[in-house]
Design a protein around this motif. Structure first.
Motif, mmCIF file in Angstrom:
data_model
loop_
_atom_site.group_PDB
_atom_site.id
_atom_site.type_symbol
_atom_site.label_atom_id
_atom_site.label_comp_id
_atom_site.label_asym_id
_atom_site.label_seq_id
_atom_site.Cartn_x
_atom_site.Cartn_y
_atom_site.Cartn_z
ATOM 1 N N ALA A 65 32.539 6.081 19.179
ATOM 2 C CA ALA A 65 32.261 6.566 17.829
ATOM 3 C C ALA A 65 32.702 5.512 16.818
ATOM 4 O O ALA A 65 33.269 4.486 17.175
ATOM 5 N N GLY A 66 32.411 5.754 15.540
ATOM 6 C CA GLY A 66 32.970 4.902 14.502
ATOM 7 C C GLY A 66 32.126 3.713 14.103
ATOM 8 O O GLY A 66 32.656 2.631 13.861
ATOM 9 N N GLY A 67 30.819 3.891 14.023
ATOM 10 C CA GLY A 67 29.972 2.813 13.544
ATOM 11 C C GLY A 67 29.240 2.085 14.645
ATOM 12 O O GLY A 67 29.384 2.405 15.837
ATOM 13 N N PHE A 68 28.485 1.058 14.252
ATOM 14 C CA PHE A 68 27.551 0.430 15.176
ATOM 15 C C PHE A 68 27.664 -1.093 15.199
ATOM 16 O O PHE A 68 26.729 -1.783 15.580
ATOM 17 N N ARG A 69 28.822 -1.608 14.801
ATOM 18 C CA ARG A 69 29.075 -3.047 14.915
ATOM 19 C C ARG A 69 29.910 -3.263 16.169
ATOM 20 O O ARG A 69 31.062 -2.849 16.234
ATOM 21 N N TYR A 70 29.327 -3.908 17.152
ATOM 22 C CA TYR A 70 29.954 -4.009 18.464
ATOM 23 C C TYR A 70 30.328 -5.440 18.799
ATOM 24 O O TYR A 70 29.596 -6.383 18.477
ATOM 25 N N ASP A 71 31.469 -5.585 19.482
ATOM 26 C CA ASP A 71 31.853 -6.901 19.975
ATOM 27 C C ASP A 71 31.192 -7.151 21.329
ATOM 28 O O ASP A 71 30.457 -6.299 21.855
ATOM 29 N N ASP A 72 31.457 -8.317 21.903
ATOM 30 C CA ASP A 72 30.744 -8.684 23.122
ATOM 31 C C ASP A 72 31.087 -7.767 24.289
ATOM 32 O O ASP A 72 30.221 -7.453 25.108
ATOM 33 N N ASP A 73 32.352 -7.345 24.376
ATOM 34 C CA ASP A 73 32.723 -6.417 25.451
ATOM 35 C C ASP A 73 31.968 -5.104 25.328
ATOM 36 O O ASP A 73 31.478 -4.550 26.334
ATOM 37 N N GLU A 74 31.855 -4.592 24.115
ATOM 38 C CA GLU A 74 31.153 -3.317 23.912
ATOM 39 C C GLU A 74 29.669 -3.460 24.208
ATOM 40 O O GLU A 74 29.044 -2.550 24.780
ATOM 41 N N LEU A 75 29.090 -4.591 23.864
ATOM 42 C CA LEU A 75 27.687 -4.818 24.188
ATOM 43 C C LEU A 75 27.478 -4.955 25.694
ATOM 44 O O LEU A 75 26.465 -4.502 26.236
#
Length: 242
Positions: A65-75
């Motif tokens: 949750a909490g928005g849609f800007r993701y770092d490389d690990d999240e991607l």
């Protein structure tokens, strides 16, 4: 009924209701109260079984949750989850991500679309928090996404009718526009009249549970949860009939 229906569900019971009302597909997720998060592989498997080939199962893949800007690990997690969901029988996936400017993250979307390997991809309501939804729609179309889910940049689709009409015109039949957020029996017909290709709704009701010990920072006691309400789903469909 000329407009397609998509029911947002969290379990096989919701999928069975979707079949009953004649929905074309479900968006399978968990934690709808947070806007939806990635469900478990077992949930996907059981949802596909419940669909019985009559309803497409599209899985929301959102790592947190909490928005849609993701770092490389999240991607990386998202890309792997996309492959897992499709391997477990999903028809398609629902995704979205932003760059630091707030616009769609084109490079990240390319990575996620590639992970889908040609399966149907829907852009979720990240479009509604971008600076220019029409520009976001064009990016989604250029990248080969099948559809966008949008409330017309408003918290509820009934308040975004003007933008929904603009998005339909911009789509020009080359990408589907699906309206969602707050769609129910009271407003489904008016939202459908914008010319969108599909309506997305959850027809959910809350189930509360009380307990004397708090279980997490966001809960009261053991917390509550939401389920698909059959009567609400049926009423929404009935409201679309002449």
């Amino acid at each position: 009924m000329s407009i397609a229906l998509e029911l947002a569900v969290q379990d096989p019971a919701g999928v069975r209701i979707a079949r009953e009302i004649g929905a074309a597909r479900v968006e399978l997720t968990q934690a709808l109260a947070l806007g939806g998060l990635t469900p478990s592989p077992a949930t996907v498997e059981l949802a596909v079984e419940a669909a019985g080939g009559e309803v497409e199962v599209h899985v929301l893949v959102r790592p947190r949750a909490g928005g849609f800007r993701y770092d490389d690990d999240e991607l990386a997690v998202t890309a792997r989850d996309i492959r897992h969901m499709l391997d477990h029988g999903a028809t398609g996936v629902v995704i979205g991500c932003q760059d630091d400017s707030g616009a769609l993250d084109r490079d990240a979307l390319v990575r996620l679309v590639d992970a889908a390997g040609g399966a149907s991809v829907t852009l979720h309501r990240v479009i509604d928090v971008t600076p220019d939804p029409l520009a976001a729609l064009r990016v989604a179309r250029e990248l080969g996404l099948r559809r966008v889910l949008t409330s017309g940049g408003a918290s509820a689709a009934i308040d975004g009718l003007a933008t929904l009409r603009e998005l339909v015109r911009e789509a020009d039949g080359r990408i589907q526009v699906m309206a969602g957020s707050g769609v129910d029996a009271s407003n489904a017909a008016e939202i459908a009249a914008t010319g969108v290709d599909a309506l997305h709704f959850s027809a959910k009701r809350a189930v509360s549970a009380s307990g004397g010990v708090r279980m997490g920072s966001a809960s009261d006691g053991v917390g509550g949860y939401e389920v698909t309400d059959r009567a609400a789903a049926i009423a929404t469909v009935a409201a679309l009939r002449p």
